[in-house]
Design a protein around this motif. Structure first.
Motif, PDB file in Angstrom:
ATOM      1  N   LEU A 114      -3.673   9.165  -0.882  1.00  0.00           N
ATOM      2  CA  LEU A 114      -2.405   9.265  -1.608  1.00  0.00           C
ATOM      3  C   LEU A 114      -1.218   9.183  -0.652  1.00  0.00           C
ATOM      4  CD1 LEU A 114      -3.240  12.087  -4.196  1.00  0.00           C
ATOM      5  CD2 LEU A 114      -3.026   9.626  -4.630  1.00  0.00           C
ATOM      6  N   LEU A 115      -1.338   9.875   0.493  1.00  0.00           N
ATOM      7  CA  LEU A 115      -0.268   9.834   1.491  1.00  0.00           C
ATOM      8  C   LEU A 115      -0.082   8.423   2.035  1.00  0.00           C
ATOM      9  CD1 LEU A 115       1.784  11.100   3.451  1.00  0.00           C
ATOM     10  CD2 LEU A 115      -0.140  11.674   4.959  1.00  0.00           C
ATOM     11  N   LEU A 116      -1.206   7.783   2.403  1.00  0.00           N
ATOM     12  CA  LEU A 116      -1.118   6.426   2.930  1.00  0.00           C
ATOM     13  C   LEU A 116      -0.623   5.451   1.876  1.00  0.00           C
ATOM     14  CD1 LEU A 116      -4.378   6.228   5.084  1.00  0.00           C
ATOM     15  CD2 LEU A 116      -2.048   6.718   5.830  1.00  0.00           C
ATOM     16  N   GLY A 117      -0.971   5.722   0.604  1.00  0.00           N
ATOM     17  CA  GLY A 117      -0.477   4.874  -0.483  1.00  0.00           C
ATOM     18  C   GLY A 117       1.035   4.903  -0.577  1.00  0.00           C
ATOM     19  N   VAL A 118       1.628   6.086  -0.380  1.00  0.00           N
ATOM     20  CA  VAL A 118       3.090   6.213  -0.378  1.00  0.00           C
ATOM     21  C   VAL A 118       3.686   5.444   0.795  1.00  0.00           C
ATOM     22  CG1 VAL A 118       5.009   7.844  -0.122  1.00  0.00           C
ATOM     23  CG2 VAL A 118       3.069   8.433  -1.578  1.00  0.00           C
ATOM     24  N   LEU A 119       3.058   5.578   1.975  1.00  0.00           N
ATOM     25  CA  LEU A 119       3.554   4.869   3.156  1.00  0.00           C
ATOM     26  C   LEU A 119       3.461   3.357   2.973  1.00  0.00           C
ATOM     27  CD1 LEU A 119       2.065   7.021   6.066  1.00  0.00           C
ATOM     28  CD2 LEU A 119       4.335   7.148   5.065  1.00  0.00           C
ATOM     29  N   TYR A 120       2.337   2.898   2.401  1.00  0.00           N
ATOM     30  CA  TYR A 120       2.189   1.466   2.116  1.00  0.00           C
ATOM     31  C   TYR A 120       3.285   0.984   1.167  1.00  0.00           C
ATOM     32  CZ  TYR A 120      -2.402   0.554   4.247  1.00  0.00           C
ATOM     33  OH  TYR A 120      -3.425   0.340   5.125  1.00  0.00           O
ATOM     34  N   THR A 121       3.532   1.749   0.124  1.00  0.00           N
ATOM     35  CA  THR A 121       4.520   1.346  -0.889  1.00  0.00           C
ATOM     36  C   THR A 121       5.914   1.243  -0.293  1.00  0.00           C
ATOM     37  OG1 THR A 121       3.198   2.438  -2.614  1.00  0.00           O
ATOM     38  CG2 THR A 121       5.499   1.925  -3.132  1.00  0.00           C
ATOM     39  N   VAL A 122       6.305   2.279   0.455  1.00  0.00           N
ATOM     40  CA  VAL A 122       7.633   2.273   1.082  1.00  0.00           C
ATOM     41  C   VAL A 122       7.750   1.115   2.066  1.00  0.00           C
ATOM     42  CG1 VAL A 122       9.219   3.568   2.567  1.00  0.00           C
ATOM     43  CG2 VAL A 122       7.922   4.755   0.797  1.00  0.00           C
TER      44      VAL A 122
ATOM     45  N   SER B 199     -10.952  15.995   2.443  1.00  0.00           N
ATOM     46  CA  SER B 199      -9.519  15.812   2.150  1.00  0.00           C
ATOM     47  C   SER B 199      -9.101  14.347   2.171  1.00  0.00           C
ATOM     48  CB  SER B 199      -8.683  16.588   3.181  1.00  0.00           C
ATOM     49  OG  SER B 199      -9.057  17.949   3.226  1.00  0.00           O
ATOM     50  N   GLN B 200     -10.064  13.443   2.206  1.00  0.00           N
ATOM     51  CA  GLN B 200      -9.713  12.037   2.391  1.00  0.00           C
ATOM     52  C   GLN B 200      -9.001  11.447   1.184  1.00  0.00           C
ATOM     53  OE1 GLN B 200     -11.806   9.478   4.903  1.00  0.00           O
ATOM     54  NE2 GLN B 200     -13.504  10.863   5.237  1.00  0.00           N
ATOM     55  N   HIS B 201      -9.236  11.996  -0.033  1.00  0.00           N
ATOM     56  CA  HIS B 201      -8.533  11.454  -1.203  1.00  0.00           C
ATOM     57  C   HIS B 201      -7.039  11.771  -1.125  1.00  0.00           C
ATOM     58  CE1 HIS B 201      -9.810  15.554  -2.152  1.00  0.00           C
ATOM     59  NE2 HIS B 201      -8.833  15.628  -3.036  1.00  0.00           N
ATOM     60  N   TRP B 202      -6.704  12.946  -0.526  1.00  0.00           N
ATOM     61  CA  TRP B 202      -5.290  13.275  -0.334  1.00  0.00           C
ATOM     62  C   TRP B 202      -4.678  12.365   0.725  1.00  0.00           C
ATOM     63  CZ3 TRP B 202      -3.324  15.946  -4.030  1.00  0.00           C
ATOM     64  CH2 TRP B 202      -4.096  16.916  -4.695  1.00  0.00           C
ATOM     65  N   MET B 203      -5.459  12.030   1.734  1.00  0.00           N
ATOM     66  CA  MET B 203      -4.970  11.116   2.755  1.00  0.00           C
ATOM     67  C   MET B 203      -4.676   9.743   2.157  1.00  0.00           C
ATOM     68  SD  MET B 203      -3.977  10.448   5.757  1.00  0.00           S
ATOM     69  CE  MET B 203      -4.372  12.023   6.510  1.00  0.00           C
TER      70      MET B 203
ATOM     71  N   PHE C 105     -11.084   5.187   1.964  1.00  0.00           N
ATOM     72  CA  PHE C 105     -10.526   6.375   1.329  1.00  0.00           C
ATOM     73  C   PHE C 105     -10.615   6.358  -0.194  1.00  0.00           C
ATOM     74  CE2 PHE C 105      -7.907   6.595   5.353  1.00  0.00           C
ATOM     75  CZ  PHE C 105      -8.592   7.683   5.863  1.00  0.00           C
ATOM     76  N   CYS C 106     -10.589   5.183  -0.793  1.00  0.00           N
ATOM     77  CA  CYS C 106     -10.570   5.098  -2.252  1.00  0.00           C
ATOM     78  C   CYS C 106     -11.968   4.845  -2.822  1.00  0.00           C
ATOM     79  CB  CYS C 106      -9.612   3.991  -2.694  1.00  0.00           C
ATOM     80  SG  CYS C 106      -9.371   3.892  -4.484  1.00  0.00           S
ATOM     81  N   PHE C 107     -12.686   3.845  -2.280  1.00  0.00           N
ATOM     82  CA  PHE C 107     -13.998   3.490  -2.813  1.00  0.00           C
ATOM     83  C   PHE C 107     -15.152   4.087  -2.012  1.00  0.00           C
ATOM     84  CE2 PHE C 107     -11.161  -0.027  -4.105  1.00  0.00           C
ATOM     85  CZ  PHE C 107     -11.302   0.089  -5.475  1.00  0.00           C
TER      86      PHE C 107
ATOM     87  N   GLY D 224     -12.991   7.448   9.018  1.00  0.00           N
ATOM     88  CA  GLY D 224     -11.755   7.832   8.327  1.00  0.00           C
ATOM     89  C   GLY D 224     -11.095   8.993   9.019  1.00  0.00           C
ATOM     90  N   LEU D 225     -11.470  10.217   8.620  1.00  0.00           N
ATOM     91  CA  LEU D 225     -10.948  11.436   9.242  1.00  0.00           C
ATOM     92  C   LEU D 225     -12.117  12.341   9.611  1.00  0.00           C
ATOM     93  CD1 LEU D 225      -7.850  12.310   7.029  1.00  0.00           C
ATOM     94  CD2 LEU D 225      -7.815  11.558   9.391  1.00  0.00           C
ATOM     95  N   PRO D 226     -12.580  12.319  10.856  1.00  0.00           N
ATOM     96  CA  PRO D 226     -13.718  13.139  11.257  1.00  0.00           C
ATOM     97  C   PRO D 226     -13.455  14.625  11.036  1.00  0.00           C
ATOM     98  CG  PRO D 226     -13.148  11.559  12.964  1.00  0.00           C
ATOM     99  CD  PRO D 226     -12.054  11.517  11.951  1.00  0.00           C
ATOM    100  N   GLY D 227     -14.361  15.286  10.341  1.00  0.00           N
ATOM    101  CA  GLY D 227     -14.224  16.713  10.073  1.00  0.00           C
ATOM    102  C   GLY D 227     -13.364  17.052   8.876  1.00  0.00           C
TER     103      GLY D 227
END
Length: 325
Positions: free
Chosen positions: A42-50, A36-40, A98-100, A29-32
């Motif tokens: 949410l961000l990707l969820g917005v990008l997917y939706t748009v 913060s992956q749950h915030w990522m 990121f979610c599960f 996902g995001l090394p290091g």
């Protein structure tokens, strides 16, 4: 509910690994930045939706509006379908990671996802080239526009783009599957990409590297050179026009496509630069650039074309006016 889904997915993955007898892959996902992956997500969820909503709206508008049944909008529809394919091909593993918090994916599942991600990437490059050819014909030879770009020819171009991209990507999973995997098989993304996977096998990867280089040159590099050539010819034709106002009007038509080309090729170049020269860069730098490469173009393309194309913009305004009423 989340725990039930989590248990179901884990059981499914375990069964897959045992049935296939192949090594699973671990998605970081995001090394290091694991905290913060749950915030990522949410961000990707917005990008997917748009991305999904925007591209679906463009497809709906082009289908419903008779005046938009023209080659330029057919290519735009093809771009929207392709962007939806890019988004949907990354969604399953991004959702799981990121979610599960499911980090493992089966070997064949990873190969399948890699195939579709790269297939749609290659197709996007071909579609952008077709759109640049459309712009060249419209500006440099407007009287023969509908003679050259008939519906049949547009369909043939679309089929060629899809077939060419398929033939370029199809060997990649099989070339990887022939190699022995004896390492930890840890990927630095929440999805499977060929540049990430090619470092994992223990055997000789020279054939894979040569084939990958040939594929890149015959698709991305060639497409970009031809797009650049088309704009050189367009610019030469525009500079021959005496009226300054007409020049700006014609160049304004190309702005949307130029933006689409830049938001596709610039992140791709960034991925290549980090991959080749960024050994000492933070691990998440390559991941973030890859995220931009895969998530930003499908999200921005419908936004750019909605604002810069008057016909689509007017239809959107009418559509939202009806919804409000």
């Amino acid at each position: 509910m989340e725990f039930l889904l989590l248990g179901f997915f884990k059981q499914y993955l375990d069964d897959s690994f045992q049935a296939q007898g192949l090594p699973p892959f671990t998605l970081i996902g995001l090394p290091g930045l694991e905290a913060s992956q749950h915030w990522m997500f949410l961000l990707l969820g917005v990008l997917y939706t748009v991305s999904v909503v925007g591209n679906s709206l463009i497809l709906f508008i082009v289908k419903e509006e008779q005046s938009l049944h023209q080659p330029v909008y057919y290519f735009l529809s093809l771009l929207s379908v392709n962007d939806l394919g890019v988004s949907l091909s990354t969604l399953p593993s991004v959702l799981a990671t990121f979610c599960f918090h499911i980090k493992q994916t089966a070997f064949d599942t990873c190969m399948t996802q890699m195939f579709f991600i790269h297939l749609f990437s290659f197709m996007e490059s071909g579609i952008l080239l077709a759109m640049s050819f459309d712009g060249y014909v419209a500006i440099c030879n407007p009287l023969r526009y509908f003679t050259i770009l008939t519906d049949v020819r547009v369909l043939q171009m679309g089929l060629f783009i899809g077939t060419h991209s398929f033939c370029m990507v199809f060997p990649l999973p099989f070339l990887l599957k022939c190699l022995p995997f004896c390492k930890a098989n840890i990927l630095s993304h929440a999805y499977c990409l060929y540049p990430d996977l090619i470092h994992l096998p223990c055997g000789d990867i020279s054939v894979n590297n040569i084939f990958g280089l040939c594929v890149i040159i015959s698709t991305f590099v060639l497409d970009f050179v031809l797009i650049l050539l088309s704009y050189i010819l367009i610019l030469r034709s525009v500079l021959a026009i005496a009226s300054q106002e007409e020049r700006l009007k014609i160049l304004n038509i190309c702005v949307s496509h130029i933006c689409a080309v830049l938001i596709f090729y610039v992140p791709m170049l960034g991925v290549a630069m980090v991959y080749w020269y960024g050994r000492y860069a933070p691990a998440y730098a390559y991941v973030l650039i890859s995220l931009i490469y895969l998530f930003v173009p499908p999200m921005l393309n419908p936004v750019i074309y909605s604002f810069k194309t008057k016909e689509i913009c007017k239809k959107l305004v009418r559509l939202f006016s009806v919804i409000k009423l």
